[in-house]
Scaffold this motif. Sequence first.
Motif, PDB file in Angstrom:
ATOM      1  N   LYS A   1       1.899  -8.966  12.679  1.00  0.00           N
ATOM      2  CA  LYS A   1       2.238  -9.741  13.883  1.00  0.00           C
ATOM      3  C   LYS A   1       1.030  -9.898  14.798  1.00  0.00           C
ATOM      4  N   ALA A   2       0.219  -8.846  14.892  1.00  0.00           N
ATOM      5  CA  ALA A   2      -0.980  -8.928  15.740  1.00  0.00           C
ATOM      6  C   ALA A   2      -1.923 -10.005  15.223  1.00  0.00           C
ATOM      7  N   ASN A   3      -2.093 -10.071  13.900  1.00  0.00           N
ATOM      8  CA  ASN A   3      -3.005 -11.051  13.320  1.00  0.00           C
ATOM      9  C   ASN A   3      -2.454 -12.474  13.387  1.00  0.00           C
ATOM     10  N   GLN A   4      -1.148 -12.620  13.536  1.00  0.00           N
ATOM     11  CA  GLN A   4      -0.532 -13.946  13.644  1.00  0.00           C
ATOM     12  C   GLN A   4      -0.512 -14.456  15.085  1.00  0.00           C
ATOM     13  N   SER A   5      -0.827 -13.582  16.040  1.00  0.00           N
ATOM     14  CA  SER A   5      -0.762 -13.960  17.448  1.00  0.00           C
ATOM     15  C   SER A   5      -2.089 -14.572  17.911  1.00  0.00           C
ATOM     16  N   PRO A   6      -2.091 -15.853  18.281  1.00  0.00           N
ATOM     17  CA  PRO A   6      -3.322 -16.456  18.799  1.00  0.00           C
ATOM     18  C   PRO A   6      -3.791 -15.783  20.090  1.00  0.00           C
ATOM     19  N   ARG A   7      -2.846 -15.313  20.882  1.00  0.00           N
ATOM     20  CA  ARG A   7      -3.196 -14.657  22.154  1.00  0.00           C
ATOM     21  C   ARG A   7      -3.923 -13.336  21.903  1.00  0.00           C
ATOM     22  N   VAL A   8      -3.470 -12.569  20.928  1.00  0.00           N
ATOM     23  CA  VAL A   8      -4.152 -11.315  20.581  1.00  0.00           C
ATOM     24  C   VAL A   8      -5.560 -11.635  20.096  1.00  0.00           C
ATOM     25  N   ALA A   9      -5.671 -12.606  19.195  1.00  0.00           N
ATOM     26  CA  ALA A   9      -6.983 -12.955  18.639  1.00  0.00           C
ATOM     27  C   ALA A   9      -7.951 -13.378  19.742  1.00  0.00           C
ATOM     28  N   LYS A  10      -7.473 -14.192  20.677  1.00  0.00           N
ATOM     29  CA  LYS A  10      -8.348 -14.704  21.732  1.00  0.00           C
ATOM     30  C   LYS A  10      -8.700 -13.623  22.755  1.00  0.00           C
ATOM     31  N   THR A  11      -7.698 -12.935  23.236  1.00  0.00           N
ATOM     32  CA  THR A  11      -7.900 -11.965  24.322  1.00  0.00           C
ATOM     33  C   THR A  11      -8.635 -10.716  23.869  1.00  0.00           C
ATOM     34  N   LEU A  12      -8.372 -10.278  22.649  1.00  0.00           N
ATOM     35  CA  LEU A  12      -8.959  -9.018  22.188  1.00  0.00           C
ATOM     36  C   LEU A  12     -10.085  -9.245  21.180  1.00  0.00           C
ATOM     37  N   ALA A  13     -10.677 -10.424  21.192  1.00  0.00           N
ATOM     38  CA  ALA A  13     -11.717 -10.789  20.219  1.00  0.00           C
ATOM     39  C   ALA A  13     -12.942  -9.884  20.277  1.00  0.00           C
ATOM     40  N   ALA A  14     -13.210  -9.288  21.407  1.00  0.00           N
ATOM     41  CA  ALA A  14     -14.396  -8.439  21.534  1.00  0.00           C
ATOM     42  C   ALA A  14     -14.068  -6.953  21.346  1.00  0.00           C
ATOM     43  N   TRP A  15     -12.803  -6.652  21.073  1.00  0.00           N
ATOM     44  CA  TRP A  15     -12.374  -5.243  21.001  1.00  0.00           C
ATOM     45  C   TRP A  15     -12.382  -4.735  19.573  1.00  0.00           C
TER      46      TRP A  15
ATOM     47  N   MET B   1      -5.179   0.713  27.373  1.00  0.00           N
ATOM     48  CA  MET B   1      -4.716  -0.515  28.040  1.00  0.00           C
ATOM     49  C   MET B   1      -4.768  -1.704  27.082  1.00  0.00           C
ATOM     50  N   ARG B   2      -5.777  -1.779  26.237  1.00  0.00           N
ATOM     51  CA  ARG B   2      -5.858  -2.889  25.277  1.00  0.00           C
ATOM     52  C   ARG B   2      -4.758  -2.790  24.224  1.00  0.00           C
ATOM     53  N   LEU B   3      -4.463  -1.571  23.768  1.00  0.00           N
ATOM     54  CA  LEU B   3      -3.375  -1.402  22.807  1.00  0.00           C
ATOM     55  C   LEU B   3      -2.047  -1.804  23.438  1.00  0.00           C
ATOM     56  N   ASP B   4      -1.843  -1.458  24.689  1.00  0.00           N
ATOM     57  CA  ASP B   4      -0.632  -1.860  25.396  1.00  0.00           C
ATOM     58  C   ASP B   4      -0.584  -3.380  25.558  1.00  0.00           C
ATOM     59  N   ALA B   5      -1.714  -3.982  25.905  1.00  0.00           N
ATOM     60  CA  ALA B   5      -1.770  -5.442  26.058  1.00  0.00           C
ATOM     61  C   ALA B   5      -1.433  -6.117  24.731  1.00  0.00           C
ATOM     62  N   MET B   6      -1.922  -5.545  23.643  1.00  0.00           N
ATOM     63  CA  MET B   6      -1.636  -6.111  22.317  1.00  0.00           C
ATOM     64  C   MET B   6      -0.129  -6.139  22.078  1.00  0.00           C
ATOM     65  N   ALA B   7       0.562  -5.055  22.405  1.00  0.00           N
ATOM     66  CA  ALA B   7       2.019  -5.000  22.218  1.00  0.00           C
ATOM     67  C   ALA B   7       2.709  -6.042  23.088  1.00  0.00           C
ATOM     68  N   MET B   8       2.241  -6.212  24.320  1.00  0.00           N
ATOM     69  CA  MET B   8       2.852  -7.227  25.200  1.00  0.00           C
ATOM     70  C   MET B   8       2.661  -8.621  24.623  1.00  0.00           C
ATOM     71  N   PHE B   9       1.482  -8.915  24.133  1.00  0.00           N
ATOM     72  CA  PHE B   9       1.218 -10.240  23.574  1.00  0.00           C
ATOM     73  C   PHE B   9       2.099 -10.502  22.351  1.00  0.00           C
ATOM     74  N   ILE B  10       2.274  -9.478  21.534  1.00  0.00           N
ATOM     75  CA  ILE B  10       3.040  -9.645  20.297  1.00  0.00           C
ATOM     76  C   ILE B  10       4.534  -9.798  20.575  1.00  0.00           C
ATOM     77  N   PHE B  11       5.074  -8.884  21.369  1.00  0.00           N
ATOM     78  CA  PHE B  11       6.531  -8.804  21.491  1.00  0.00           C
ATOM     79  C   PHE B  11       7.108  -9.508  22.707  1.00  0.00           C
ATOM     80  N   LEU B  12       6.324  -9.680  23.724  1.00  0.00           N
ATOM     81  CA  LEU B  12       6.857 -10.324  24.915  1.00  0.00           C
ATOM     82  C   LEU B  12       6.352 -11.748  25.061  1.00  0.00           C
ATOM     83  N   GLY B  13       5.470 -12.150  24.170  1.00  0.00           N
ATOM     84  CA  GLY B  13       4.953 -13.507  24.228  1.00  0.00           C
ATOM     85  C   GLY B  13       4.143 -13.774  25.473  1.00  0.00           C
TER      86      GLY B  13
END
Length: 125
Positions: A22-36, A112-124
């Motif tokens: 799900k993380a890899n399918q999320s464009p928001r995760v890819a964009k926001t966490l690209a440097a992580w 905080m980044r791991l938490d943000a990843m979960a928000m992007f995936i599950f809360l859209g």
Amino acid sequence: MSAAQSVDAAELHEALVDYAKKANQSPRVAKTLAAWSCRIHIEATDQPDALFTFVIDKGHTSPAVRGAEGVPDLVVRGNSMDLAEIFWGDANPVSNYMQGAIRTQGRADDVMRLDAMAMFIFLGQ
């Protein structure tokens, strides 16, 4: 929080594999966490064989593998059910953390980044 319940290592592994997908399918995760980049050990405290390594490299998440590989940047520990519920998206990781159901060891920005990843995936978000 389901501290009295547990899942076995195979079920927790399945939750982690699904989370990575799900993380890899999320464009928001890819964009926001690209440097992580972060190596995370996930450890269920109630299942002796439920230790996994989860690697995020420049926003891309590799499927979790069994065992502790390498030196982790972050360690997440908790009851197997609490961890599985987080990675299935059925529980809020911040809430579980604040209630003491899960514990982390590592830098606050990685948490905080791991938490943000979960928000992007599950809360859209």
